[in-house]
Structures are given as C-alpha cells and as structure tokens.
Design an enzyme around this catalytic site. Structure first.
Site, PDB file in Angstrom:
ATOM      1  N   PHE A 141       1.103  -1.196  -0.291  1.00 22.39           N
ATOM      2  CA  PHE A 141       0.520  -0.441   0.167  1.00 22.39           C
ATOM      3  C   PHE A 141       1.035   1.636   0.255  1.00 22.39           C
ATOM      4  CE2 PHE A 141      -3.383  -2.893   1.450  1.00 22.39           C
ATOM      5  CZ  PHE A 141      -4.404  -2.366   0.771  1.00 22.39           C
ATOM      6  N   ASP A 177      11.544  -0.261  -0.515  1.00 24.41           N
ATOM      7  CA  ASP A 177      11.718   0.789  -1.266  1.00 24.41           C
ATOM      8  C   ASP A 177      12.558   1.890  -0.559  1.00 24.41           C
ATOM      9  OD1 ASP A 177      10.448   3.643  -1.202  1.00 24.41           O
ATOM     10  OD2 ASP A 177       8.948   2.446  -2.114  1.00 24.41           O
ATOM     11  N   ILE A 220       4.344   6.767   7.677  1.00 23.55           N
ATOM     12  CA  ILE A 220       3.908   5.129   7.274  1.00 23.55           C
ATOM     13  C   ILE A 220       4.057   4.006   6.729  1.00 23.55           C
ATOM     14  CG2 ILE A 220       1.531   4.748   8.567  1.00 23.55           C
ATOM     15  CD1 ILE A 220       0.459   6.408   9.321  1.00 23.55           C
ATOM     16  N   TYR A 221       4.111   4.916   5.571  1.00 20.90           N
ATOM     17  CA  TYR A 221       5.092   4.007   4.775  1.00 20.90           C
ATOM     18  C   TYR A 221       5.868   3.127   4.407  1.00 20.90           C
ATOM     19  CZ  TYR A 221       6.425   2.356  -0.179  1.00 20.90           C
ATOM     20  OH  TYR A 221       7.047   1.856  -1.132  1.00 20.90           O
ATOM     21  N   SER A 222       6.921   4.236   4.994  1.00 20.70           N
ATOM     22  CA  SER A 222       8.569   3.817   5.129  1.00 20.70           C
ATOM     23  C   SER A 222       8.904   3.374   6.510  1.00 20.70           C
ATOM     24  CB  SER A 222       9.220   5.738   4.764  1.00 20.70           C
ATOM     25  OG  SER A 222       8.627   6.592   4.297  1.00 20.70           O
TER      26      SER A 222
END
Length: 236
Positions: free
Chosen positions: A84, A135, A147-149
C-alpha cells in the site's frame, strides 16, 4: 507444479511484470491478488495459478496457504511485492487505521507467509529464495509518507531476521526500488524534482527489478542484504 514462484500483489506494475517475465522464462507462477485486473486475467491460461487473498487478514492468509498447497509440492522462491502506498493522513484517527493496514501488508503478512510456506521452500534440490520488495524510503524516508516508510523499514529488518533464522536452507534478501516508473499521481514538476536527485537521471523501468530478482536467485552466496535498484536515488 514443482518449484513454483509465488509472488504477492500481481495485478499491476512490478508484480505484474515479474509474473510475465517468470512465465516467459518457463517457470510455474502462483500469483496472488487482492482485486483482479484484466491484465492479470490474461495470464490465467498460462502456467499460472491465481489466488485471491486480503493480506490485511490473517484468516485470508491461512486460506491462501491451504489453497496453494493443493497446487504445488515445492516453491523455488517467494517474492513479497504486495504494498500500500499513500501519504500519511493529517487526521490522527485515520492515520491509526493506515498504520494497521500498512503494518499488516508490509510486515505481518510476509512474516506469516514466510513461516507457513517454509516447508514448501525446503522441499526439492537447489537454492531457495525469499525476496522482500521494499523501497528506498525505508532508508531515506519521505516525511509525507512516514507510515509507509517505517513499515517498509520494518520489512528490511525482517529480511535480516529471516536470513538468520532460515539459513542455510533459504536465502533471504530485499530489493529497494527507487523511481522505477512514475505513476499518474506525480506531476511533471514532481518528476523533475525526483530525477534531479537520482544520479542516473532516469526511471529504472520494471525490467530493472526483474534483473535484480534474477541476480539474487542466481547467486548462491548472498543473503541478509538489500539491493538498491534506484539509480542512485538514495545517494541524491
């Protein structure tokens, strides 16, 4: 099936490209999806088993494990590509929901899948691989995507843990893509800014990730490491 490649998140972009390329090379592929797309539908008639699961749900993961064991006796590799990607919400209650979703998909699902599929990886002869697609933000986070990181960084850490736990039977590595192919959400200005900080000054293209995956699989003396496929973005 024997020695199949299991890939999560196969309906678009990197996951779809990996599915196509492994099929082109003669591998059997088990392709996971959450929402079917016409692109993935094309590959259902080839050496592909297509399995749906919501990776935010441990129950769905258990069901997927049961299904997969009906189709293959052994796995050559697991590639965790499902992801996501969105900015962290300014609304704290919404950000909490985001964190749970991102944690489940980027960390809990790979944790459960690796453990549950370990017996399939250790059957048969030859090298076996788990590859986590992370990533460059895991190493150099974008403040808009904290949050993604952070959950991708957690997956990087799991790479090292699984490399220790599964050695010497299974190699476990990660690949950290940078600007592979821009999405429609990036404006021309944003693209120029990203490429300005990318040493090679171009998008990498999906094939660059496949080549990194194959490089890891073909090297029987690499585990617990991260391969950055980012054109030098992490140094920019």
């Amino acid at each position: 099936m024997e020695n199949a490649i299991f890939i999560t998140g196969c309906t678009r972009r990197i996951g779809l490209h990996l599915t196509k390329r492994f099929l082109d090379e003669g591998y059997d592929v088990i392709a996971h999806y959450r929402k079917m797309t016409p692109e993935l539908e094309v590959y259902k008639n080839r050496n592909t088993v297509v399995i749906r699961a919501d990776l935010t749900s441990p129950k769905d993961i258990d069901s997927m494990v049961d299904q997969l064991q009906r189709y293959t006796r052994s796995l050559r590799a697991i590639i965790h590509n499902a992801s996501f990607y969105e900015k962290t919400s300014d609304d704290l209650s919404e950000a909490i929901k985001q964190y749970q979703t991102f944690f489940n998909v980027h960390m809990l699902a790979p944790f459960l899948i690796n453990h549950k599929f370990y017996p399939l990886l250790t059957r048969g002869e030859g090298p076996r691989d788990i590859i986590h697609i992370t990533d460059t933000n895991a190493q150099n986070p974008d403040k808009r995507f904290c949050i993604y990181s952070s959950t991708k960084a957690g997956l990087e850490n799991l790479t090292k843990s699984f490399a220790k736990n599964f050695a010497p039977q299974v190699k476990v590595n990660s690949i950290a893509p940078g600007p592979i192919v821009f999405s429609k959400r990036e404006s021309e200005e944003q693209r120029k800014a990203i490429l300005a900080k990318t040493l090679l000054k171009k998008e990498g293209g999906m094939e660059s990730v496949f080549q990194a995956v194959k490089g890891i699989m073909n090297n029987d003396f690499i585990t617990g490491t991260c391969v950055c496929v980012d054109g030098g973005r992490s140094l920019g």
